[in-house]
Scaffold this motif. Structure first.
Motif, PDB file in Angstrom:
ATOM      1  N   GLY A 189       0.830  -1.195   0.000  1.00 53.15           N
ATOM      2  CA  GLY A 189       0.000   0.000   0.000  1.00 53.15           C
ATOM      3  C   GLY A 189       0.867   1.248   0.000  1.00 53.15           C
ATOM      4  N   GLY A 190       0.241   2.413  -0.137  1.00 51.78           N
ATOM      5  CA  GLY A 190       0.988   3.656  -0.148  1.00 51.78           C
ATOM      6  C   GLY A 190       1.442   4.002  -1.557  1.00 51.78           C
ATOM      7  N   ASP A 191       1.687   5.270  -1.776  1.00 51.84           N
ATOM      8  CA  ASP A 191       2.064   5.755  -3.093  1.00 51.84           C
ATOM      9  C   ASP A 191       3.569   5.929  -3.186  1.00 51.84           C
ATOM     10  N   MET A 192       4.097   5.644  -4.353  1.00 50.96           N
ATOM     11  CA  MET A 192       5.501   5.899  -4.637  1.00 50.96           C
ATOM     12  C   MET A 192       5.566   7.037  -5.644  1.00 50.96           C
ATOM     13  N   SER A 193       6.344   8.048  -5.355  1.00 52.07           N
ATOM     14  CA  SER A 193       6.441   9.178  -6.257  1.00 52.07           C
ATOM     15  C   SER A 193       7.255   8.802  -7.489  1.00 52.07           C
ATOM     16  N   GLU A 194       7.102   9.605  -8.516  1.00 54.15           N
ATOM     17  CA  GLU A 194       7.856   9.372  -9.744  1.00 54.15           C
ATOM     18  C   GLU A 194       9.358   9.462  -9.486  1.00 54.15           C
ATOM     19  N   GLU A 195       9.778  10.423  -8.665  1.00 54.00           N
ATOM     20  CA  GLU A 195      11.199  10.585  -8.382  1.00 54.00           C
ATOM     21  C   GLU A 195      11.752   9.383  -7.616  1.00 54.00           C
ATOM     22  N   GLU A 196      10.957   8.816  -6.696  1.00 51.04           N
ATOM     23  CA  GLU A 196      11.390   7.622  -5.966  1.00 51.04           C
ATOM     24  C   GLU A 196      11.576   6.452  -6.920  1.00 51.04           C
ATOM     25  N   ARG A 197      10.650   6.303  -7.826  1.00 49.17           N
ATOM     26  CA  ARG A 197      10.756   5.193  -8.773  1.00 49.17           C
ATOM     27  C   ARG A 197      11.982   5.353  -9.676  1.00 49.17           C
ATOM     28  N   LYS A 198      12.222   6.556 -10.161  1.00 49.04           N
ATOM     29  CA  LYS A 198      13.403   6.797 -10.993  1.00 49.04           C
ATOM     30  C   LYS A 198      14.685   6.494 -10.218  1.00 49.04           C
ATOM     31  N   ALA A 199      14.721   6.929  -8.953  1.00 46.85           N
ATOM     32  CA  ALA A 199      15.914   6.719  -8.128  1.00 46.85           C
ATOM     33  C   ALA A 199      16.170   5.233  -7.907  1.00 46.85           C
ATOM     34  N   LEU A 200      15.115   4.440  -7.683  1.00 44.68           N
ATOM     35  CA  LEU A 200      15.278   3.008  -7.474  1.00 44.68           C
ATOM     36  C   LEU A 200      15.761   2.318  -8.747  1.00 44.68           C
ATOM     37  N   ASP A 201      15.261   2.752  -9.901  1.00 40.96           N
ATOM     38  CA  ASP A 201      15.727   2.180 -11.169  1.00 40.96           C
ATOM     39  C   ASP A 201      17.215   2.443 -11.378  1.00 40.96           C
ATOM     40  N   ILE A 202      17.632   3.669 -11.071  1.00 41.21           N
ATOM     41  CA  ILE A 202      19.044   4.025 -11.241  1.00 41.21           C
ATOM     42  C   ILE A 202      19.910   3.280 -10.234  1.00 41.21           C
TER      43      ILE A 202
END
Length: 230
Positions: A189-202
């Protein structure tokens, strides 16, 4: 059995494919069990306003933040010449900080994620919430398009927004069925921001290894059953 159920509920093919961008910007056909109406792609423009990553949802907060902050004007900094001053769309002079906030608020999001997508069928919700719709991607793995673990291959319109030096690093890593950002938040649950997702991919692209991939695979099992209808 799935093929029969998909056919019984809605017209259209059992399988769905779209062109995705994987490692090294390689484009390939990405396969899934169809979980949406057959005309879902044609309806994309009509549901973009429901995108969880939509920057407009956060733009009001951004505007409030920079309105509360007066632009710093150190006494030692010389005044800008009139020709180099920044002016907004209404002709008002703004500082560089305000300009950056406005640019950030106006940017279109790189990713598309719609909660309770109206294009998804009733069976499709079950397939998505249990990740069964992803099973045909094992064919992509056998073909060498993807790995079991990696960064999610992106639709062309999303990949085009990540061509800068800062974000292109994510495409160094292999494309995968599961990955770091999926197990970091999905199913909890909970939302992941676009910046968090980009950071995890990198982060994954910089540090991926056999050991890390095995850890992600073990974490994927409880993450398969998610709480969000996306």
């Amino acid at each position: 059995m799935l093929a029969i159920l998909i056919k019984l509920e809605s017209r259209g093919p059992v399988f769905y494919y779209s062109y995705r961008v994987g490692a090294g910007y390689r484009v390939f056909k990405f396969w899934k069990f169809r979980s949406m109406r057959s005309d879902a792609d044609q309806m994309l423009d009509s549901v973009k306003n429901l995108n969880q990553y939509q920057s407009s949802s956060g733009s009001s907060g951004i505007r409030r933040r920079w309105r509360r902050r007066a632009c710093a004007k150190p006494a030692w900094r010389p005044a800008r010449p009139a020709s180099s001053r920044l002016v907004d769309q209404r002709g008002r002079i703004i500082c560089e900080q305000q300009y950056r906030f406005q640019r950030k608020a106006a940017e279109a999001p790189a990713f598309m994620k719609i909660v309770n997508d109206p294009r998804v069928t009733r069976l499709g919700r079950f397939l998505r919430n249990t990740s069964i719709d992803e099973l045909p991607q094992l064919y992509n793995v056998l073909r060498g398009d993807m790995s079991l673990v990696g960064n999610r291959p992106l639709p062309l319109y999303e990949a085009e927004k990540l061509l800068t030096d800062e974000y292109s690093k994510r495409f160094i890593a292999p494309a995968g069925i599961t990955g770091l950002w999926q197990v970091s938040r999905r199913g909890k649950g909970g939302d992941m921001s676009e910046e968090e997702r980009k950071a995890l991919d990198i982060e994954y692209a910089r540090t991926y290894s056999m050991r890390k991939d095995l850890q992600i695979i073990f974490k994927t099992i409880p993450a398969l059953f998610q709480k969000e209808n996306v």
